[in-house]
Design an enzyme around this catalytic site. Structure first.
Site, PDB file in Angstrom:
ATOM      1  N   ARG A   1       0.837  -1.193   0.000  1.00  0.00           N
ATOM      2  CA  ARG A   1       0.000   0.000   0.000  1.00  0.00           C
ATOM      3  C   ARG A   1       0.879   1.253   0.000  1.00  0.00           C
ATOM      4  O   ARG A   1       1.815   1.359   0.778  1.00  0.00           O
ATOM      5  CB  ARG A   1      -0.899   0.018   1.238  1.00  0.00           C
ATOM      6  CG  ARG A   1      -1.880  -1.137   1.287  1.00  0.00           C
ATOM      7  CD  ARG A   1      -2.605  -1.153   2.623  1.00  0.00           C
ATOM      8  NE  ARG A   1      -3.511  -2.292   2.726  1.00  0.00           N
ATOM      9  CZ  ARG A   1      -4.147  -2.623   3.854  1.00  0.00           C
ATOM     10  NH1 ARG A   1      -3.961  -1.908   4.949  1.00  0.00           N
ATOM     11  NH2 ARG A   1      -4.962  -3.665   3.864  1.00  0.00           N
TER      12      ARG A   1
ATOM     13  N   ASP B   1       1.091   5.544   0.161  1.00  0.00           N
ATOM     14  CA  ASP B   1       0.375   6.684   0.715  1.00  0.00           C
ATOM     15  C   ASP B   1      -0.002   7.686  -0.373  1.00  0.00           C
ATOM     16  O   ASP B   1       0.476   7.616  -1.512  1.00  0.00           O
ATOM     17  CB  ASP B   1       1.241   7.392   1.757  1.00  0.00           C
ATOM     18  CG  ASP B   1       1.406   6.582   3.029  1.00  0.00           C
ATOM     19  OD1 ASP B   1       0.504   5.774   3.348  1.00  0.00           O
ATOM     20  OD2 ASP B   1       2.429   6.755   3.711  1.00  0.00           O
TER      21      ASP B   1
ATOM     22  N   ARG C   1      10.479   6.989   4.006  1.00  0.00           N
ATOM     23  CA  ARG C   1      10.455   8.447   4.082  1.00  0.00           C
ATOM     24  C   ARG C   1      11.134   8.956   5.354  1.00  0.00           C
ATOM     25  O   ARG C   1      11.804   9.993   5.344  1.00  0.00           O
ATOM     26  CB  ARG C   1       9.011   8.947   4.002  1.00  0.00           C
ATOM     27  CG  ARG C   1       8.380   8.752   2.626  1.00  0.00           C
ATOM     28  CD  ARG C   1       6.878   8.981   2.658  1.00  0.00           C
ATOM     29  NE  ARG C   1       6.555  10.330   3.113  1.00  0.00           N
ATOM     30  CZ  ARG C   1       5.320  10.714   3.450  1.00  0.00           C
ATOM     31  NH1 ARG C   1       4.315   9.840   3.407  1.00  0.00           N
ATOM     32  NH2 ARG C   1       5.101  11.942   3.836  1.00  0.00           N
TER      33      ARG C   1
END
Length: 249
Positions: free
Chosen positions: A50, A52, A198
């Site tokens: 998944r 973002d 990130r």
């Protein structure tokens, strides 16, 4: 019901992320709606990872069960026809065994993070890179990145809302290279925590800017404390670029 493996490419800018959301269009919904329009039946697609809101993919993998067998090139081309004008494309389709699961069968996932490191802001890639105007030392970032390789408790680089049962992950690759004005960070692992790439990128940027030492990066990892993480890099520069499976290309 035949099962298909699809490789999907998308620009994540206009989407709420991969997964269904109530506040806007997701990539998952766009793909499901396109397949349903040409097959005439609702479907559910399942992805390898998944992503973002704002995160892109050049090689997302999904599986979907259809109510009858279609030629793989028909599945690809018809889905693409119904995806227009959304920035999503099915690159390939193939029939796979029913035991194949896009998420559970994956043995490694690969990401790249792009940083545009120059004074002038981006124009063509404004939503596809993280613009850092101050000079970054890519060699120092790479040296610091090697402190994160291996099996560790990555609590420091884990989102507060992460739903993983354990913060322990094995990071197989974290390489940093400069190509002209662009710095690219390559990360590979069987699985990642929510926001891990990130978060690691934001910490490496601190090292590249000379504000953190290599020892500071290691200390942040060892602290197992989210408060010790550097600033999280924006979603715009992150791409899912590959997913590996045993005995499947």
């Amino acid at each position: 019901m035949p099962r298909y493996k699809l490789v999907v490419e998308y620009d994540g800018t206009p989407f709420t992320g991969w997964q269904h959301q109530t506040n806007g269009l997701s990539v998952q919904q766009a793909v499901e709606d396109a397949i349903a329009r040409f097959t005439g039946a609702p479907v559910r697609v399942h992805c390898a990872g998944r992503t973002d809101s704002g995160v892109h993919a050049t090689h997302q993998v999904v599986h979907v069960d259809l109510d009858k067998e279609w030629r793989p090139d028909t599945v690809r081309d018809a889905t693409n026809a119904h995806l227009k004008p959304a920035p999503v494309a099915i690159l390939s389709a193939r029939i796979v065994p029913e035991t194949f699961n896009a998420r559970l069968s994956a043995v490694k996932r690969h990401y790249v993070y792009r940083i545009l490191n120059r004074r002038a802001p981006p124009t063509l890639d404004a939503t596809r890179v993280w613009h850092v105007a101050w000079t970054l030392d890519a060699d120092l970032m790479h040296e610091a990145a090697q402190e994160l390789i291996g099996r560790h408790d990555f609590t420091t680089f884990r989102a507060a809302e992460c739903q993983a049962n354990s913060p322990v992950r094995t990071l197989d690759r974290l390489d940093v290279e400069r190509i002209g004005d662009e710095i690219r960070i390559y990360a590979s692992a069987r699985s990642f925590l929510h926001h891990q790439v990130r978060s690691m990128t934001g910490t490496l940027e601190r090292a590249g800017a000379g504000r953190w030492s290599v020892a500071d990066v290691r200390a942040a990892l060892d602290a197992r404390d989210r408060k010790r993480c550097g600033p999280m890099a924006p979603s715009t520069g992150l791409y899912l670029i590959g997913v590996d499976y045993p005995d499947l290309p």
